[in-house]
Design an enzyme around this catalytic site. Structure first.
Site, PDB file in Angstrom:
ATOM      1  N   SER A 113     -11.561 -38.063  -8.843  1.00 43.79           N
ATOM      2  CA  SER A 113     -12.482 -38.343  -7.744  1.00 43.79           C
ATOM      3  C   SER A 113     -12.190 -37.384  -6.604  1.00 43.79           C
ATOM      4  CB  SER A 113     -12.335 -39.792  -7.257  1.00 43.79           C
ATOM      5  OG  SER A 113     -13.217 -40.057  -6.191  1.00 43.79           O
ATOM      6  N   LYS A 165     -10.891 -44.899 -13.410  1.00 43.33           N
ATOM      7  CA  LYS A 165     -11.967 -44.169 -12.724  1.00 43.33           C
ATOM      8  C   LYS A 165     -13.283 -44.924 -12.832  1.00 43.33           C
ATOM      9  CE  LYS A 165     -13.952 -40.611 -10.689  1.00 43.33           C
ATOM     10  NZ  LYS A 165     -15.329 -40.536 -11.154  1.00 43.33           N
ATOM     11  N   HIS A 168     -13.092 -47.569 -10.252  1.00 43.45           N
ATOM     12  CA  HIS A 168     -13.237 -46.877  -8.962  1.00 43.45           C
ATOM     13  C   HIS A 168     -14.704 -46.633  -8.646  1.00 43.45           C
ATOM     14  CE1 HIS A 168     -13.952 -43.039  -6.860  1.00 43.45           C
ATOM     15  NE2 HIS A 168     -12.851 -43.271  -6.168  1.00 43.45           N
ATOM     16  N   ASN A 169     -15.459 -46.138  -9.634  1.00 42.38           N
ATOM     17  CA  ASN A 169     -16.863 -45.836  -9.395  1.00 42.38           C
ATOM     18  C   ASN A 169     -17.693 -47.109  -9.228  1.00 42.38           C
ATOM     19  OD1 ASN A 169     -16.011 -43.220  -9.760  1.00 42.38           O
ATOM     20  ND2 ASN A 169     -17.761 -42.638 -10.995  1.00 42.38           N
ATOM     21  N   GLU A 172     -17.198 -48.021  -5.736  1.00 43.76           N
ATOM     22  CA  GLU A 172     -17.966 -47.054  -4.939  1.00 43.76           C
ATOM     23  C   GLU A 172     -19.437 -47.451  -4.870  1.00 43.76           C
ATOM     24  OE1 GLU A 172     -19.440 -42.914  -6.453  1.00 43.76           O
ATOM     25  OE2 GLU A 172     -17.334 -42.734  -5.870  1.00 43.76           O
TER      26      GLU A 172
END
Length: 291
Positions: A113, A165, A168-169, A172
Site C-alpha cells: 500500500s 492487504k 486493509h483495502n 479503506e
C-alpha cells in the site's frame, strides 16, 4: 544487493526507483518498450541476475500473474525466490508457492500500500511466507518501507500478506465511503457554507485526522465542489474478497459491505459521496474513473 522487478507501471516503476535510491541494483522488465526497462524479456532478466536470485512480480492479478510465475518457474533455478507484490487473491498464493516449490524455488507474497506517493513516502508492506524466506527478503522490504518503526509486518505464512492487504483495502473502502457520505450530507445543508473547508479543517486536532483527509484537501484545492470528478467509483476486487472471507469465517462486516455496494450501485447513478471516493482514489493511486 540486486533484485529483478517485473512490471514497471505506476507501482512497480516507483518501487524500482526507491530501491535504487537505497543502493540496490534493480534489473527492470516490462512488456512495454516505453517503460524504461533494462531488459527486453524475462529470460534476459534472469540471465542478468546472480544466483541465488530474488525476483519481484508487480503485474495485474489473475492471468498476468499466473502466466508470469509459470514462465519464471521454467527460467529460475533451485534456491531462487519469487515475490508477488501485486493485488493477487490470497487463495492463489498457495497454488503459486506449490508450483514454484516443485523446482525448489521459494515464494513470498507481499501486500503493498502506498500508491503513487510510495517512491517518496515509502510503502506499507505486509509479507506472507516462511520465516527464513521473510528474513531473506527483509533488506529489500526495509528499503521500500517508510522511515520509522512501522510500515512492515510479517503477517503469517504464504497467503498472509495478501490476506492482510485485502483486509486493509476493505477498511479503506469503509473510511472513504464515510468521508464521502459526510461531505454529501454537508453539501445538502444550508448551515454549511463550504463543506470542503470544513473537512480540511479536521486534518489537525481531530480524531478523524488521516492521510486520506490530507488527500481530500489536496483534491479540494483544485476543485472545492468535486464536480469535475465522476460520481462513480470502481471496485477493484479486494473488498469483495474480504466480504467472502468474512462470511466463511462468520465475521459480520456491514461497513465494508455497504461501501462495496455503494461502488457497485454508482456504476448506474452516482452522487457527491462517490465524487469524494473517486477523488481520493485518484489522489493516492492515480486511478482515473470514467463516468
Amino acid at each position: 544487493m540486486e533484485i529483478g522487478m517485473i512490471g514497471l507501471g505506476r507501482m512497480g516503476g516507483n518501487m524500482a526507483t526507491r530501491l535504487r535510491n537505497h543502493g540496490i541494483t534493480v534489473v527492470g522488465y516490462d512488456r512495454s518498450p516505453e517503460s524504461k526497462r533494462d531488459v527486453a524479456s524475462l529470460a534476459e532478466l534472469v540471465e542478468k541476475l546472480q544466483a541465488p536470485r530474488v525476483v519481484w512480480v508487480m503485474v495485474p492479478a489473475g492471468a498476468p500473474t499466473d502466466d508470469t510465475i509459470t514462465e519464471l518457474k521454467g527460467l529460475l533455478d533451485e534456491g531462487d525466490l519469487v515475490i508477488d507484490g501485486g493485488n493477487t487473491k490470497y487463495l492463489d498464493d498457495a497454488r503459486h508457492a506449490q508450483e514454484l516449490s516443485e523446482k525448489g524455488i521459494h515464494f513470498v507474497d507481499v501486500g503493498v500500500s502506498g500508491g503513487v506517493w510510495g517512491a517518496e513516502r515509502g510503502y506499507a508492506l505486509m509479507a506472507g511466507g516462511a520465516q527464513e524466506d521473510y528474513e531473506r527478503v527483509r533488506p529489500y522490504l526495509e528499503a521500500l518501507k517508510p522511515e520509522g518503526e512501522n510500515g512492515l509486518v510479517h503477517a503469517g505464512p504464504v497467503g498472509g500478506g495478501h490476506f492482510a492487504k485485502m483486509v486493509h483495502n476493505g477498511i479503506e473502502y469503509g473510511m472513504m465511503q464515510a468521508m464521502g457520505e459526510g461531505f454529501d450530507t454537508m453539501t445538502h445543508s444550508d448551515l454549511i457554507d463550504n463543506p470542503a473547508e470544513v473537512m480540511a479543517s479536521w486534518r489537525d486536532g481531530s480524531v478523524v485526522a488521516s492521510w486520506l483527509l490530507d488527500l481530500f484537501a489536496l483534491a479540494a484545492q483544485q476543485d472545492p465542489t468535486l464536480h469535475d470528478m465522476p460520481a462513480v467509483a470502481d471496485e477493484s476486487g479486494e473488498a469483495r474478497w474480504m466480504v467472502e472471507a468474512a462470511l466463511e469465517l462468520g465475521v459480520p462486516v456491514p461497513a465494508t459491505v455497504a461501501a462495496l455496494y455503494a461502488r457497485q450501485v454508482s456504476r448506474g447513478a452516482g452522487s457527491d459521496t462517490l465524487r469524494v471516493v473517486s477523488a481520493l482514489r485518484n489522489q493516492f493511486g492515480g486511478h482515473i474513473t470514467k463516468a
